[in-house]
Design a protein around this motif. Structure first.
Motif, PDB file in Angstrom:
ATOM      1  N   PRO A   1       0.825  -1.211   0.000  1.00  0.00           N
ATOM      2  CA  PRO A   1       0.000   0.000   0.000  1.00  0.00           C
ATOM      3  C   PRO A   1       0.852   1.251   0.000  1.00  0.00           C
ATOM      4  O   PRO A   1       1.954   1.240   0.528  1.00  0.00           O
ATOM      5  CB  PRO A   1      -0.813  -0.114   1.288  1.00  0.00           C
ATOM      6  CG  PRO A   1      -0.147  -1.139   2.099  1.00  0.00           C
ATOM      7  CD  PRO A   1       0.601  -2.024   1.192  1.00  0.00           C
TER       8      PRO A   1
ATOM      9  N   PHE B   1       2.814   4.452   0.752  1.00  0.00           N
ATOM     10  CA  PHE B   1       3.440   4.840   2.012  1.00  0.00           C
ATOM     11  C   PHE B   1       2.624   5.888   2.742  1.00  0.00           C
ATOM     12  O   PHE B   1       2.258   5.748   3.897  1.00  0.00           O
ATOM     13  CB  PHE B   1       4.833   5.374   1.669  1.00  0.00           C
ATOM     14  CG  PHE B   1       5.695   5.651   2.851  1.00  0.00           C
ATOM     15  CD1 PHE B   1       5.747   6.925   3.394  1.00  0.00           C
ATOM     16  CD2 PHE B   1       6.457   4.659   3.403  1.00  0.00           C
ATOM     17  CE1 PHE B   1       6.554   7.189   4.472  1.00  0.00           C
ATOM     18  CE2 PHE B   1       7.264   4.919   4.489  1.00  0.00           C
ATOM     19  CZ  PHE B   1       7.320   6.175   5.024  1.00  0.00           C
TER      20      PHE B   1
ATOM     21  N   ILE C   1      -0.771   5.009   4.390  1.00  0.00           N
ATOM     22  CA  ILE C   1      -0.747   4.336   5.693  1.00  0.00           C
ATOM     23  C   ILE C   1      -0.574   5.364   6.806  1.00  0.00           C
ATOM     24  O   ILE C   1      -1.240   5.315   7.839  1.00  0.00           O
ATOM     25  CB  ILE C   1       0.404   3.316   5.754  1.00  0.00           C
ATOM     26  CG1 ILE C   1       0.234   2.269   4.689  1.00  0.00           C
ATOM     27  CG2 ILE C   1       0.499   2.708   7.134  1.00  0.00           C
ATOM     28  CD1 ILE C   1      -0.586   1.108   5.091  1.00  0.00           C
ATOM     29  N   VAL C   2       0.331   6.319   6.570  1.00  0.00           N
ATOM     30  CA  VAL C   2       0.570   7.335   7.600  1.00  0.00           C
ATOM     31  C   VAL C   2      -0.708   8.127   7.849  1.00  0.00           C
ATOM     32  O   VAL C   2      -1.111   8.359   8.987  1.00  0.00           O
ATOM     33  CB  VAL C   2       1.729   8.256   7.169  1.00  0.00           C
ATOM     34  CG1 VAL C   2       1.936   9.343   8.192  1.00  0.00           C
ATOM     35  CG2 VAL C   2       2.999   7.467   7.006  1.00  0.00           C
TER      36      VAL C   2
ATOM     37  N   LEU D   1      -3.280   6.070   9.682  1.00  0.00           N
ATOM     38  CA  LEU D   1      -2.986   5.951  11.109  1.00  0.00           C
ATOM     39  C   LEU D   1      -3.308   7.228  11.852  1.00  0.00           C
ATOM     40  O   LEU D   1      -3.825   7.194  12.974  1.00  0.00           O
ATOM     41  CB  LEU D   1      -1.513   5.584  11.314  1.00  0.00           C
ATOM     42  CG  LEU D   1      -1.227   4.105  11.122  1.00  0.00           C
ATOM     43  CD1 LEU D   1       0.256   3.875  11.044  1.00  0.00           C
ATOM     44  CD2 LEU D   1      -1.807   3.304  12.252  1.00  0.00           C
ATOM     45  N   PHE D   2      -3.043   8.396  11.241  1.00  0.00           N
ATOM     46  CA  PHE D   2      -3.392   9.648  11.906  1.00  0.00           C
ATOM     47  C   PHE D   2      -4.894   9.752  12.101  1.00  0.00           C
ATOM     48  O   PHE D   2      -5.381  10.167  13.155  1.00  0.00           O
ATOM     49  CB  PHE D   2      -2.872  10.849  11.104  1.00  0.00           C
ATOM     50  CG  PHE D   2      -1.494  11.262  11.495  1.00  0.00           C
ATOM     51  CD1 PHE D   2      -0.430  11.131  10.620  1.00  0.00           C
ATOM     52  CD2 PHE D   2      -1.247  11.780  12.752  1.00  0.00           C
ATOM     53  CE1 PHE D   2       0.852  11.508  10.987  1.00  0.00           C
ATOM     54  CE2 PHE D   2       0.029  12.154  13.131  1.00  0.00           C
ATOM     55  CZ  PHE D   2       1.079  12.013  12.246  1.00  0.00           C
TER      56      PHE D   2
ATOM     57  N   SER E   1      -5.943   7.386  14.833  1.00  0.00           N
ATOM     58  CA  SER E   1      -5.554   7.824  16.173  1.00  0.00           C
ATOM     59  C   SER E   1      -6.390   9.021  16.587  1.00  0.00           C
ATOM     60  O   SER E   1      -6.755   9.145  17.760  1.00  0.00           O
ATOM     61  CB  SER E   1      -4.063   8.127  16.273  1.00  0.00           C
ATOM     62  OG  SER E   1      -3.595   8.783  15.148  1.00  0.00           O
TER      63      SER E   1
ATOM     64  N   PRO F   1      -7.832  -6.423   7.815  1.00  0.00           N
ATOM     65  CA  PRO F   1      -6.880  -5.707   8.666  1.00  0.00           C
ATOM     66  C   PRO F   1      -7.236  -4.229   8.742  1.00  0.00           C
ATOM     67  O   PRO F   1      -7.800  -3.663   7.806  1.00  0.00           O
ATOM     68  CB  PRO F   1      -5.546  -5.905   7.945  1.00  0.00           C
ATOM     69  CG  PRO F   1      -5.721  -7.123   7.149  1.00  0.00           C
ATOM     70  CD  PRO F   1      -7.152  -7.190   6.763  1.00  0.00           C
TER      71      PRO F   1
ATOM     72  N   LEU G   1      -5.813  -1.416   8.432  1.00  0.00           N
ATOM     73  CA  LEU G   1      -5.346  -0.422   7.478  1.00  0.00           C
ATOM     74  C   LEU G   1      -5.624  -0.824   6.038  1.00  0.00           C
ATOM     75  O   LEU G   1      -5.157  -0.168   5.115  1.00  0.00           O
ATOM     76  CB  LEU G   1      -3.837  -0.210   7.648  1.00  0.00           C
ATOM     77  CG  LEU G   1      -3.447   0.380   8.996  1.00  0.00           C
ATOM     78  CD1 LEU G   1      -1.954   0.356   9.154  1.00  0.00           C
ATOM     79  CD2 LEU G   1      -3.951   1.787   9.109  1.00  0.00           C
ATOM     80  N   LEU G   2      -6.338  -1.910   5.834  1.00  0.00           N
ATOM     81  CA  LEU G   2      -6.613  -2.350   4.471  1.00  0.00           C
ATOM     82  C   LEU G   2      -8.108  -2.390   4.246  1.00  0.00           C
ATOM     83  O   LEU G   2      -8.656  -3.385   3.795  1.00  0.00           O
ATOM     84  CB  LEU G   2      -6.005  -3.731   4.227  1.00  0.00           C
ATOM     85  CG  LEU G   2      -4.499  -3.778   4.182  1.00  0.00           C
ATOM     86  CD1 LEU G   2      -4.049  -5.185   3.909  1.00  0.00           C
ATOM     87  CD2 LEU G   2      -3.959  -2.882   3.102  1.00  0.00           C
TER      88      LEU G   2
END
Lengths: 153, 610
Positions: free
Chosen positions: B9, B11, B14-15, B18-19, B22, B446, B448-449
């Motif tokens: 995936p 880059f 993903i970051v 995640l932000f 969170s 998952p 993030l997917l």
């Protein structure tokens, strides 16, 4: 603990296997750096900001890694209910890359915090206590150990 | 770490994902904090004194604070048959008596007609069918709405035996047993087959029914990387050599469980390599064809036909009737002794209510259409239409720049959104634009997917699909979904060439590209006369595939004699579907009770001596 070389299985724990993605540690680093920038915008001492980052990071990682237990995934059916996040990572194997990064992060922040405060006695004592607690919590010998029964259920 | 290895995936996505996660978690924790401050001892008062708490606030944090915000994307009620177009009911947040929103969604009474990209309606049998529906209605009038009994008591009717024989014939195996529920087929059969002292090798992305069945059985399970036959071999080798944990006794049974088409990835398993590895280590294979039966292969006979594997090499073939046959329930097919064993030991057969006669008849009629036993070629046309639609949509989505997973010919296509927020936005915007799509998030995939999953049907016309693709193109711009992951595109292009070479010959494979498929530049229609030729082609292709896989597997020892059986199976299948109605004579409906009883006494026993 005797170590045995074996064929690795797949980590099916959906609570923890997102740590194996390519850019997760970038995000972690970005969070820490953004935190430091934010705190040093509020107080004028950028060096002391590292101490605050270290302490907040310490409390947050202790809570998320070593305090809360279980998995938010209902399909696990309570398999990980007694395990903290740290104990669930990487199929409960120690010495993996993820664990090494988690262990090094508080140490690095400790070094930055003590350097930022010029090794003055007081923040150093508090920082030292925090980093020692975190490092002890990550020892393989303390796997599934609950001292004095705290946080057992 | 599973198939996601080659998706790679992007880059930054993903970051950012995640932000976003969170941020959502932090807001959830803040709201939790305020709730605990404002209601200090609420949990202690509500729960009974001295009892353990019934739920843990940590474990259901995701359900309470994150999933609760986006519940309008799931459980959408429909109020029409799930045909190519479906009526989705409109819902709104409930208001209590003072007019304040509270955490519940209720229907308003209105509905929108949307293009149905979410139902498992692969061959278009989900709504009225001119052959199936009248026969189903007359069966309900004759046998009732439910059999009101389990199979062993009074729940086996002549339609049930007819269906089981037809399923066994369709798949090319000895016998079959049917159940009333697809999930229960797995979760009750696996415990009947394996138990303590047995080893199960399960693919990483197996469905939760298989995981539930394995957990229920008490067998030891080892998970191998998705579709990775070499990892399976390493694990098998070590497990068989080690034996059972601690006692090191040999395993009683080793079972390898894979799926034909994985419902969240839309891709098939590498059946040939996995069956070879299983045979080498004397393990049994269990193939779950829930999504591939009726959908893969030139005549819809599933994953085995798609790859050219002899169905007799698979020990247990499982499938469901929910997807391609427009009904409900599941089946297990295999050798006669296995099925007879299951008839005596499987709890769903002994205790659960049998399939409703109307549902059974629906499957029988759908199978008759697919096999051509109704005297027309509607079945073959449907399968061809399904493959055409699926390949066209997949290639168009790929050329649009979206990240689409899956194998060619597979009607399930997940479009990756990687980011929980995008997944939700996609769902809501598409519903406004009258596209009904299913999105899949955390517990099923998952974290993030995340993805949205489209199910293509033979009932979709080309105009419907073109309109949907135009809408998706606009939505992709709104939601920034054009990731254009190069590795994925290259891998799918390579898969396309391999697929075309195996099914259509090497000359067409050289010309096959995704762009060409999207622009309809070459024709992947299977003509009826082509079948015999394809049989020969497949034999050649099979040996080519064998040598190719031999090289790629690093000199793994393979058994040659099995390969010769590939083409006869295909040609033989064609011979069983004559157009002159000869076979129909054996399938006359039973007219009286006497005939009904006679149907259970068979003059000769057909047993394939193996």
């Amino acid at each position: 603990m005797p170590v045995r070389r074996t064929v690795s299985e797949v980590d099916v724990n959906k609570n923890t296997n997102w740590l194996n993605y390519p850019s997760v540690w970038t995000w972690y680093l970005a969070l820490i750096v953004l935190g430091w920038l934010g705190i040093s915008a509020l107080i004028d001492d950028a060096g002391l900001a590292w101490t605050y980052v270290h302490l907040i990071h310490g409390v947050a990682t202790y809570y998320f890694l070593h305090w809360i237990k279980g998995s938010p995934n209902p399909e696990d059916q309570g398999k990980y209910q007694a395990l903290t996040f740290w104990e669930q990572v990487d199929n409960e194997a120690y010495g993996t890359r993820n664990r090494k990064i988690f262990t090094v992060a508080p140490v690095l922040l400790f070094v930055l915090a003590t350097h930022g405060t010029d090794f003055r006695k007081q923040p150093l004592g508090l920082n030292l206590a925090v980093v020692v607690i975190l490092l002890v919590a990550k020892l393989p010998a303390l796997h599934k150990v609950r001292i004095f029964g705290i946080n057992k259920y | 770490m599973s198939s996601e290895d080659y998706i790679a995936p992007p880059f930054f996505s993903i970051v950012s994902a995640l932000f976003i996660l969170s941020a959502a978690s932090i807001f959830g924790k803040i709201r939790d904090g305020f709730w605990f401050l404002l209601h200090p001892f609420e949990t202690k008062k509500k729960g009974k004194q001295g009892y353990a708490p019934i739920r843990d606030p940590t474990e259901d944090f995701y359900m309470r604070r994150m999933y609760g915000r986006i519940v309008d994307c799931w459980n959408r009620p429909i109020c029409s048959a799930p045909n190519a177009w479906v009526d989705v009911m409109e819902r709104t947040r409930a208001k209590d008596t003072t007019g304040v929103d509270f955490a519940q969604i209720v229907p308003t009474g209105g509905h929108t007609t949307c293009l149905n990209l979410s139902s498992y309606n692969y061959l278009g049998f989900a709504a009225f069918d001119p052959y199936c529906t009248p026969r189903v209605i007359s069966t309900i009038e004759e046998y009732g709405v439910s059999s009101c009994s389990s199979r062993v008591h009074a729940g086996t009717t002549s339609v049930h035996t007819e269906l089981e024989e037809l399923v066994a014939r369709y798949l090319g195996v000895d016998d079959a047993i049917t159940y009333g529920m697809g999930f229960a087929t797995n979760s009750s059969t696996i415990p009947a087959l394996v138990g303590k002292g047995c080893l199960v090798m399960s693919d990483a992305l197996n469905h939760s029914s298989i995981v539930a069945g394995i957990r229920q059985s008490g067998a030891k399970v080892k998970v191998f990387r998705h579709n990775d036959a070499s990892h399976l071999e390493k694990l098998l080798r070590q497990s068989v050599a080690d034996g059972q944990p601690r006692s090191h006794r040999p395993w009683k049974k080793v079972l390898v469980i894979v799926e034909g088409v994985y419902s969240m990835e839309g891709e098939t398993c590498n059946l040939k390599e996995i069956v070879e590895v299983a045979k080498k280590y004397k393990a049994y294979t269990y193939l779950d064809e829930a999504h591939s039966i009726g959908a893969l292969g030139p005549t819809g006979r599933g994953c085995c036909e798609h790859w050219g594997v002899d169905p007799r090499d698979i020990d247990i073939m499982m499938g469901t009737f929910t997807k391609s046959f427009g009904s409900c329930g599941g089946y297990i097919a295999g050798k006669r002794e296995v099925i007879e064993y299951l008839r005596r030991h499987s709890p769903a057969h002994l205790y659960a209510c049998s399939m409703a006669p109307g549902c059974v008849k629906q499957v029988t009629c759908a199978l008759e259409v697919i096999m051509g036993l109704d005297g027309s070629d509607r079945g073959a046309k449907k399968i061809q239409q399904l493959h055409d639609n699926a390949n066209y949509v997949r290639s168009r989505l790929l050329t649009m720049g979206l990240d689409v997973l899956g194998s060619w010919d597979s009607p399930v296509m997940p479009i990756m959104t990687y980011n929980a927020a995008k997944m939700v936005a996609l769902s809501r915007i598409c519903l406004k634009r009258r596209l009904a799509m299913v999105i899949v998030g955390f517990p099923a995939t998952p974290v993030l997917l995340t993805r949205t999953r489209i199910c293509i049907s033979a009932a979709h016309s080309r105009e419907d699909l073109d309109w949907a693709l135009d809408q998706l193109s606009e939505v992709a711009d709104l939601c920034l979904l054009r990731y254009r992951t190069k590795g994925l595109y290259a891998r799918l292009e390579e898969d396309l060439k391999d697929h075309v070479r195996r099914h259509f010959g090497p000359e067409l494979a050289a010309r096959a590209t995704i762009q060409g498929l999207a622009a309809d530049e070459f024709d992947l229609t299977r003509r009826p006369g082509q079948q015999q030729q394809q049989g020969a082609d497949r034999k050649i292709a099979a040996t080519v595939a064998v040598t190719a896989s031999q090289e790629s597997n690093g000199g793994q020892q393979q058994q040659q004699p099995k390969r010769q059986r590939v083409s006869p199976k295909v040609v033989e299948a064609e011979a069983l579907t004559p157009r002159n109605g000869q076979v129909q004579a054996q399938r006359k409906p039973l007219a009286s009770v006497q005939a009904h009883a006679k149907a259970f006494v068979r003059p000769e026993v057909v047993v394939a001596a193996k």
